[in-house]
Scaffold this motif. Sequence first.
Motif, PDB file in Angstrom:
ATOM      1  N   GLY A 210      43.844  30.955  40.051  1.00 48.03           N
ATOM      2  CA  GLY A 210      45.040  30.308  40.573  1.00 48.03           C
ATOM      3  C   GLY A 210      46.140  31.262  40.978  1.00 48.03           C
ATOM      4  O   GLY A 210      47.218  30.845  41.375  1.00 48.03           O
ATOM      5  N   THR A 211      45.888  32.556  40.892  1.00 48.36           N
ATOM      6  CA  THR A 211      46.881  33.572  41.221  1.00 48.36           C
ATOM      7  C   THR A 211      46.174  34.846  41.659  1.00 48.36           C
ATOM      8  O   THR A 211      44.976  35.004  41.429  1.00 48.36           O
ATOM      9  CB  THR A 211      47.797  33.862  40.019  1.00 48.36           C
ATOM     10  OG1 THR A 211      48.809  34.788  40.411  1.00 48.36           O
ATOM     11  CG2 THR A 211      47.027  34.406  38.847  1.00 48.36           C
ATOM     12  N   THR A 212      46.935  35.743  42.273  1.00 48.60           N
ATOM     13  CA  THR A 212      46.387  37.040  42.667  1.00 48.60           C
ATOM     14  C   THR A 212      47.026  38.161  41.855  1.00 48.60           C
ATOM     15  O   THR A 212      46.966  39.320  42.247  1.00 48.60           O
ATOM     16  CB  THR A 212      46.617  37.298  44.168  1.00 48.60           C
ATOM     17  OG1 THR A 212      48.018  37.254  44.437  1.00 48.60           O
ATOM     18  CG2 THR A 212      45.874  36.299  45.016  1.00 48.60           C
ATOM     19  N   GLU A 213      47.617  37.818  40.748  1.00 47.03           N
ATOM     20  CA  GLU A 213      48.294  38.794  39.900  1.00 47.03           C
ATOM     21  C   GLU A 213      47.327  39.909  39.493  1.00 47.03           C
ATOM     22  O   GLU A 213      46.254  39.648  38.953  1.00 47.03           O
ATOM     23  CB  GLU A 213      48.853  38.108  38.656  1.00 47.03           C
ATOM     24  CG  GLU A 213      49.809  38.952  37.872  1.00 47.03           C
ATOM     25  CD  GLU A 213      51.092  39.249  38.627  1.00 47.03           C
ATOM     26  OE1 GLU A 213      51.612  40.354  38.478  1.00 47.03           O
ATOM     27  OE2 GLU A 213      51.552  38.372  39.371  1.00 47.03           O
ATOM     28  N   GLY A 214      47.708  41.162  39.750  1.00 47.70           N
ATOM     29  CA  GLY A 214      46.905  42.312  39.373  1.00 47.70           C
ATOM     30  C   GLY A 214      45.783  42.656  40.342  1.00 47.70           C
ATOM     31  O   GLY A 214      45.137  43.694  40.197  1.00 47.70           O
ATOM     32  N   LEU A 215      45.550  41.820  41.330  1.00 44.44           N
ATOM     33  CA  LEU A 215      44.443  42.055  42.262  1.00 44.44           C
ATOM     34  C   LEU A 215      44.704  43.249  43.170  1.00 44.44           C
ATOM     35  O   LEU A 215      43.765  43.972  43.522  1.00 44.44           O
ATOM     36  CB  LEU A 215      44.178  40.804  43.091  1.00 44.44           C
ATOM     37  CG  LEU A 215      42.987  40.870  44.041  1.00 44.44           C
ATOM     38  CD1 LEU A 215      41.700  41.129  43.277  1.00 44.44           C
ATOM     39  CD2 LEU A 215      42.878  39.591  44.844  1.00 44.44           C
ATOM     40  N   ALA A 216      45.951  43.503  43.529  1.00 49.85           N
ATOM     41  CA  ALA A 216      46.275  44.625  44.417  1.00 49.85           C
ATOM     42  C   ALA A 216      45.808  45.939  43.805  1.00 49.85           C
ATOM     43  O   ALA A 216      45.220  46.777  44.484  1.00 49.85           O
ATOM     44  CB  ALA A 216      47.769  44.664  44.717  1.00 49.85           C
ATOM     45  N   ASP A 217      46.049  46.125  42.524  1.00 52.03           N
ATOM     46  CA  ASP A 217      45.607  47.353  41.852  1.00 52.03           C
ATOM     47  C   ASP A 217      44.091  47.445  41.820  1.00 52.03           C
ATOM     48  O   ASP A 217      43.524  48.515  42.025  1.00 52.03           O
ATOM     49  CB  ASP A 217      46.166  47.425  40.434  1.00 52.03           C
ATOM     50  CG  ASP A 217      47.672  47.647  40.415  1.00 52.03           C
ATOM     51  OD1 ASP A 217      48.196  48.222  41.391  1.00 52.03           O
ATOM     52  OD2 ASP A 217      48.312  47.243  39.427  1.00 52.03           O
ATOM     53  N   GLU A 218      43.426  46.326  41.552  1.00 54.32           N
ATOM     54  CA  GLU A 218      41.960  46.324  41.500  1.00 54.32           C
ATOM     55  C   GLU A 218      41.334  46.697  42.840  1.00 54.32           C
ATOM     56  O   GLU A 218      40.293  47.348  42.882  1.00 54.32           O
ATOM     57  CB  GLU A 218      41.444  44.955  41.073  1.00 54.32           C
ATOM     58  CG  GLU A 218      41.702  44.615  39.634  1.00 54.32           C
ATOM     59  CD  GLU A 218      41.174  43.239  39.276  1.00 54.32           C
ATOM     60  OE1 GLU A 218      40.146  42.833  39.847  1.00 54.32           O
ATOM     61  OE2 GLU A 218      41.798  42.587  38.428  1.00 54.32           O
ATOM     62  N   LEU A 219      41.968  46.277  43.934  1.00 54.79           N
ATOM     63  CA  LEU A 219      41.443  46.587  45.260  1.00 54.79           C
ATOM     64  C   LEU A 219      41.870  47.975  45.735  1.00 54.79           C
ATOM     65  O   LEU A 219      41.101  48.674  46.397  1.00 54.79           O
ATOM     66  CB  LEU A 219      41.913  45.547  46.281  1.00 54.79           C
ATOM     67  CG  LEU A 219      41.364  44.138  46.129  1.00 54.79           C
ATOM     68  CD1 LEU A 219      42.050  43.206  47.109  1.00 54.79           C
ATOM     69  CD2 LEU A 219      39.858  44.122  46.336  1.00 54.79           C
TER      70      LEU A 219
ATOM     71  N   PRO B 154      40.498  51.937  43.360  1.00 52.70           N
ATOM     72  CA  PRO B 154      39.176  52.549  43.582  1.00 52.70           C
ATOM     73  C   PRO B 154      38.989  53.135  44.982  1.00 52.70           C
ATOM     74  O   PRO B 154      38.243  54.089  45.164  1.00 52.70           O
ATOM     75  CB  PRO B 154      38.195  51.400  43.355  1.00 52.70           C
ATOM     76  CG  PRO B 154      38.930  50.397  42.564  1.00 52.70           C
ATOM     77  CD  PRO B 154      40.370  50.540  42.951  1.00 52.70           C
ATOM     78  N   SER B 155      39.697  52.570  45.962  1.00 54.76           N
ATOM     79  CA  SER B 155      39.523  53.049  47.339  1.00 54.76           C
ATOM     80  C   SER B 155      40.618  54.026  47.768  1.00 54.76           C
ATOM     81  O   SER B 155      40.620  54.480  48.908  1.00 54.76           O
ATOM     82  CB  SER B 155      39.484  51.856  48.298  1.00 54.76           C
ATOM     83  OG  SER B 155      40.701  51.141  48.232  1.00 54.76           O
ATOM     84  N   GLY B 156      41.561  54.340  46.884  1.00 52.93           N
ATOM     85  CA  GLY B 156      42.605  55.302  47.185  1.00 52.93           C
ATOM     86  C   GLY B 156      43.706  54.771  48.085  1.00 52.93           C
ATOM     87  O   GLY B 156      44.456  55.544  48.672  1.00 52.93           O
ATOM     88  N   ARG B 157      43.827  53.453  48.195  1.00 50.64           N
ATOM     89  CA  ARG B 157      44.891  52.871  49.021  1.00 50.64           C
ATOM     90  C   ARG B 157      46.162  52.687  48.202  1.00 50.64           C
ATOM     91  O   ARG B 157      46.136  52.712  46.979  1.00 50.64           O
ATOM     92  CB  ARG B 157      44.434  51.524  49.588  1.00 50.64           C
ATOM     93  CG  ARG B 157      43.289  51.665  50.581  1.00 50.64           C
ATOM     94  CD  ARG B 157      42.899  50.338  51.167  1.00 50.64           C
ATOM     95  NE  ARG B 157      42.067  49.615  50.197  1.00 50.64           N
ATOM     96  CZ  ARG B 157      41.604  48.388  50.374  1.00 50.64           C
ATOM     97  NH1 ARG B 157      41.902  47.719  51.460  1.00 50.64           N
ATOM     98  NH2 ARG B 157      40.847  47.822  49.456  1.00 50.64           N
ATOM     99  N   ASP B 158      47.265  52.478  48.906  1.00 44.71           N
ATOM    100  CA  ASP B 158      48.557  52.258  48.269  1.00 44.71           C
ATOM    101  C   ASP B 158      48.623  50.836  47.708  1.00 44.71           C
ATOM    102  O   ASP B 158      48.512  49.874  48.474  1.00 44.71           O
ATOM    103  CB  ASP B 158      49.672  52.470  49.300  1.00 44.71           C
ATOM    104  CG  ASP B 158      51.053  52.182  48.745  1.00 44.71           C
ATOM    105  OD1 ASP B 158      51.250  52.334  47.519  1.00 44.71           O
ATOM    106  OD2 ASP B 158      51.936  51.804  49.535  1.00 44.71           O
ATOM    107  N   PRO B 159      48.778  50.661  46.390  1.00 47.20           N
ATOM    108  CA  PRO B 159      48.832  49.319  45.806  1.00 47.20           C
ATOM    109  C   PRO B 159      49.945  48.439  46.382  1.00 47.20           C
ATOM    110  O   PRO B 159      49.766  47.235  46.545  1.00 47.20           O
ATOM    111  CB  PRO B 159      49.057  49.569  44.315  1.00 47.20           C
ATOM    112  CG  PRO B 159      48.539  50.936  44.080  1.00 47.20           C
ATOM    113  CD  PRO B 159      48.813  51.695  45.352  1.00 47.20           C
ATOM    114  N   HIS B 160      51.079  49.039  46.711  1.00 46.99           N
ATOM    115  CA  HIS B 160      52.184  48.250  47.278  1.00 46.99           C
ATOM    116  C   HIS B 160      51.796  47.689  48.643  1.00 46.99           C
ATOM    117  O   HIS B 160      52.048  46.514  48.936  1.00 46.99           O
ATOM    118  CB  HIS B 160      53.446  49.098  47.392  1.00 46.99           C
ATOM    119  CG  HIS B 160      54.601  48.364  47.991  1.00 46.99           C
ATOM    120  ND1 HIS B 160      55.248  47.339  47.339  1.00 46.99           N
ATOM    121  CD2 HIS B 160      55.210  48.485  49.185  1.00 46.99           C
ATOM    122  CE1 HIS B 160      56.201  46.858  48.104  1.00 46.99           C
ATOM    123  NE2 HIS B 160      56.203  47.541  49.241  1.00 46.99           N
ATOM    124  N   ALA B 161      51.171  48.493  49.468  1.00 44.51           N
ATOM    125  CA  ALA B 161      50.734  48.037  50.788  1.00 44.51           C
ATOM    126  C   ALA B 161      49.668  46.958  50.664  1.00 44.51           C
ATOM    127  O   ALA B 161      49.672  45.975  51.411  1.00 44.51           O
ATOM    128  CB  ALA B 161      50.213  49.208  51.615  1.00 44.51           C
TER     129      ALA B 161
END
Length: 97
Positions: free
Chosen positions: A45-54, A57-64
């Motif tokens: 029901g939420t995407t909380e914490g998903l940005a870090d999980e994605l 591992p791939s070296g992308r900026d979590p904020h972006a």
Amino acid sequence: MLTPAPHIHHATDGQGALVLDTRSETWMMLGPDASRIWTTIVTYGTTEGLADELAIPSGRDPHAVRLGIDNLVTQWQRDGLLIEPAAPARRRKWWQR
């Protein structure tokens, strides 16, 4: 808390997610990241914490990545795919009716 709208049907497999909007009679195939976002919303029901999980591992900026997730979820809400269910009405005791 987000949930698919009542007129939305979906399925997932190893390739991604498939979403059917029965109101507009359209199909939407989601890629790996969008599928992960959809599955997380359907499950939790939420995407909380998903940005870090994605992102991590791939070296992308979590904020972006968080901004991208928020934009996608907002678009799905505008398109009527996702809704925030209303809180259930409080039941009154039988003697107060």
